[in-house]
Design a protein around this motif. Structure first.
Motif, PDB file in Angstrom:
ATOM      1  N   VAL A  82      -0.183  94.789  88.828  1.00  0.00           N
ATOM      2  CA  VAL A  82       0.118  94.562  90.237  1.00  0.00           C
ATOM      3  C   VAL A  82       0.489  93.089  90.397  1.00  0.00           C
ATOM      4  O   VAL A  82      -0.318  92.209  90.102  1.00  0.00           O
ATOM      5  N   PRO A  83       1.713  92.794  90.866  1.00  0.00           N
ATOM      6  CA  PRO A  83       2.086  91.397  91.063  1.00  0.00           C
ATOM      7  C   PRO A  83       1.173  90.748  92.104  1.00  0.00           C
ATOM      8  O   PRO A  83       0.912  91.325  93.161  1.00  0.00           O
ATOM      9  N   LEU A  84       0.705  89.551  91.790  1.00  0.00           N
ATOM     10  CA  LEU A  84      -0.182  88.847  92.716  1.00  0.00           C
ATOM     11  C   LEU A  84       0.531  88.537  94.028  1.00  0.00           C
ATOM     12  O   LEU A  84      -0.116  88.412  95.064  1.00  0.00           O
ATOM     13  N   VAL A  85       1.866  88.448  94.003  1.00  0.00           N
ATOM     14  CA  VAL A  85       2.610  88.167  95.235  1.00  0.00           C
ATOM     15  C   VAL A  85       2.435  89.287  96.267  1.00  0.00           C
ATOM     16  O   VAL A  85       2.683  89.069  97.449  1.00  0.00           O
ATOM     17  N   ARG A  86       2.004  90.478  95.831  1.00  0.00           N
ATOM     18  CA  ARG A  86       1.798  91.591  96.771  1.00  0.00           C
ATOM     19  C   ARG A  86       0.477  91.501  97.519  1.00  0.00           C
ATOM     20  O   ARG A  86       0.299  92.161  98.538  1.00  0.00           O
ATOM     21  N   LEU A  87      -0.466  90.724  97.007  1.00  0.00           N
ATOM     22  CA  LEU A  87      -1.748  90.576  97.684  1.00  0.00           C
ATOM     23  C   LEU A  87      -1.647  89.479  98.736  1.00  0.00           C
ATOM     24  O   LEU A  87      -1.081  88.421  98.485  1.00  0.00           O
ATOM     25  N   THR A  88      -2.206  89.749  99.892  1.00  0.00           N
ATOM     26  CA  THR A  88      -2.220  88.752 100.959  1.00  0.00           C
ATOM     27  C   THR A  88      -3.495  87.930 100.828  1.00  0.00           C
ATOM     28  O   THR A  88      -4.592  88.487 100.796  1.00  0.00           O
ATOM     29  N   PRO A  89      -3.355  86.601 100.736  1.00  0.00           N
ATOM     30  CA  PRO A  89      -4.563  85.763 100.635  1.00  0.00           C
ATOM     31  C   PRO A  89      -5.430  85.894 101.885  1.00  0.00           C
ATOM     32  O   PRO A  89      -4.921  86.014 102.994  1.00  0.00           O
ATOM     33  N   PRO A  93       5.807  82.622  97.956  1.00  0.00           N
ATOM     34  CA  PRO A  93       6.430  83.387  96.870  1.00  0.00           C
ATOM     35  C   PRO A  93       7.820  82.836  96.553  1.00  0.00           C
ATOM     36  O   PRO A  93       8.526  82.367  97.434  1.00  0.00           O
ATOM     37  N   ALA A  94       8.179  82.885  95.284  1.00  0.00           N
ATOM     38  CA  ALA A  94       9.522  82.542  94.820  1.00  0.00           C
ATOM     39  C   ALA A  94       9.900  83.633  93.827  1.00  0.00           C
ATOM     40  O   ALA A  94       9.550  83.550  92.647  1.00  0.00           O
ATOM     41  N   ASP A  95      10.546  84.680  94.324  1.00  0.00           N
ATOM     42  CA  ASP A  95      10.804  85.888  93.548  1.00  0.00           C
ATOM     43  C   ASP A  95       9.467  86.476  93.106  1.00  0.00           C
ATOM     44  O   ASP A  95       8.642  86.779  93.944  1.00  0.00           O
ATOM     45  N   ASN A 123       5.174  84.711  87.322  1.00  0.00           N
ATOM     46  CA  ASN A 123       4.963  86.161  87.230  1.00  0.00           C
ATOM     47  C   ASN A 123       3.474  86.536  87.117  1.00  0.00           C
ATOM     48  O   ASN A 123       3.074  87.234  86.192  1.00  0.00           O
ATOM     49  N   PRO A 124       2.651  86.087  88.057  1.00  0.00           N
ATOM     50  CA  PRO A 124       1.222  86.433  87.971  1.00  0.00           C
ATOM     51  C   PRO A 124       0.985  87.913  88.248  1.00  0.00           C
ATOM     52  O   PRO A 124       1.459  88.455  89.235  1.00  0.00           O
ATOM     53  N   GLU A 125       0.272  88.569  87.331  1.00  0.00           N
ATOM     54  CA  GLU A 125       0.012  89.997  87.457  1.00  0.00           C
ATOM     55  C   GLU A 125      -1.466  90.297  87.290  1.00  0.00           C
ATOM     56  O   GLU A 125      -2.145  89.687  86.456  1.00  0.00           O
ATOM     57  N   LEU A 126      -1.935  91.246  88.063  1.00  0.00           N
ATOM     58  CA  LEU A 126      -3.313  91.720  87.991  1.00  0.00           C
ATOM     59  C   LEU A 126      -3.320  93.061  87.259  1.00  0.00           C
ATOM     60  O   LEU A 126      -2.571  93.964  87.608  1.00  0.00           O
ATOM     61  N   ASP A 127      -4.146  93.169  86.226  1.00  0.00           N
ATOM     62  CA  ASP A 127      -4.295  94.435  85.509  1.00  0.00           C
ATOM     63  C   ASP A 127      -5.301  95.309  86.262  1.00  0.00           C
ATOM     64  O   ASP A 127      -6.327  94.821  86.722  1.00  0.00           O
ATOM     65  N   HIS A 128      -4.980  96.615  86.352  1.00  0.00           N
ATOM     66  CA  HIS A 128      -5.876  97.569  87.029  1.00  0.00           C
ATOM     67  C   HIS A 128      -7.119  97.827  86.201  1.00  0.00           C
ATOM     68  O   HIS A 128      -7.073  97.823  84.993  1.00  0.00           O
TER      69      HIS A 128
END
Length: 197
Positions: free
Chosen positions: A76-83, A92-94, A191-196
């Motif tokens: 899950v891209p970290l850019v999808r989570l709202t702080p 976000p930048a892409d 490209n920060p990503e969170l693993d499920h």
């Protein structure tokens, strides 16, 4: 005479009725016979047997067994989570996240961003880069806290990068904290990503 005439009319009507109903009976019997025939033939026909045939064998891949699966589960891209804290401190930048340095004034020394993870993720992966700095020697320090315990402490200078992999098993919150010497720098989480989990 009228009596015999009505008798012959009744007899001819009776004969006619026997012919009609007899013909109907034969027609119904024929229809029933056709239905019974198709009910018996259809399950035993070659077309029905073809449908029951086993599926053709799956072609084996020519990829070596050690290659592993061709597609990994996407994170899950970290850019999808709202702080939950500090949404104005990150942009976000892409697929990347950019954190600008604080102003450096007494009341503004760090940039902090917090996320609620709710125990849903196992790890955070990112490539840490300084996208802007006063010079190539000025360090930018990024700390990551999970449930208030320090999980990462990276110091990066301009032109350098550092991979990050932070375990998050069962963690509820994550706090990212950027500390800079000067206000004209920024750091990029590539490209920060969170693993499920």
């Amino acid at each position: 005479m009228p009596n015999s005439e009505s008798k012959s009319l009744a007899e001819s009507a009776s004969t006619w009725m026997q012919v009609v109903f007899g013909g109907l009976g034969v027609a119904i019997a024929l229809v029933a016979l056709v239905i019974a025939y198709f009910a018996w033939v259809q399950p035993h026909s070659p077309a029905a047997d073809d449908n029951k045939a086993e599926p053709p064998p799956v072609a084996k891949s020519t990829t070596p067994e050690t290659a592993g699966p061709t597609t990994a589960a996407a994170g899950v891209p970290l850019v999808r989570l709202t702080p939950t804290v500090g949404a104005g401190n990150v942009r976000p930048a892409d697929d990347d996240l950019v954190i600008h340095c604080a102003t450096g004034q007494t009341s503004d020394r760090q940039r902090v961003i917090e996320y609620d993870l709710l125990g849903r993720y196992t790890a955070l992966k990112a490539e840490l880069r300084v996208s802007r700095a006063r010079d190539g020697d000025t360090p930018l320090q990024l700390k990551v806290f999970t449930d208030d315990a320090i999980a990462a402490n990276q110091v990066v200078t301009k032109g350098k990068s550092a991979p990050m992999r932070i375990p998050l098993d069962g963690k509820q919150k994550m706090r990212v904290q950027l500390t800079c010497q000067f206000p004209d720098g920024e750091i990029k989480l590539g490209n920060p990503e969170l693993d499920h989990s």
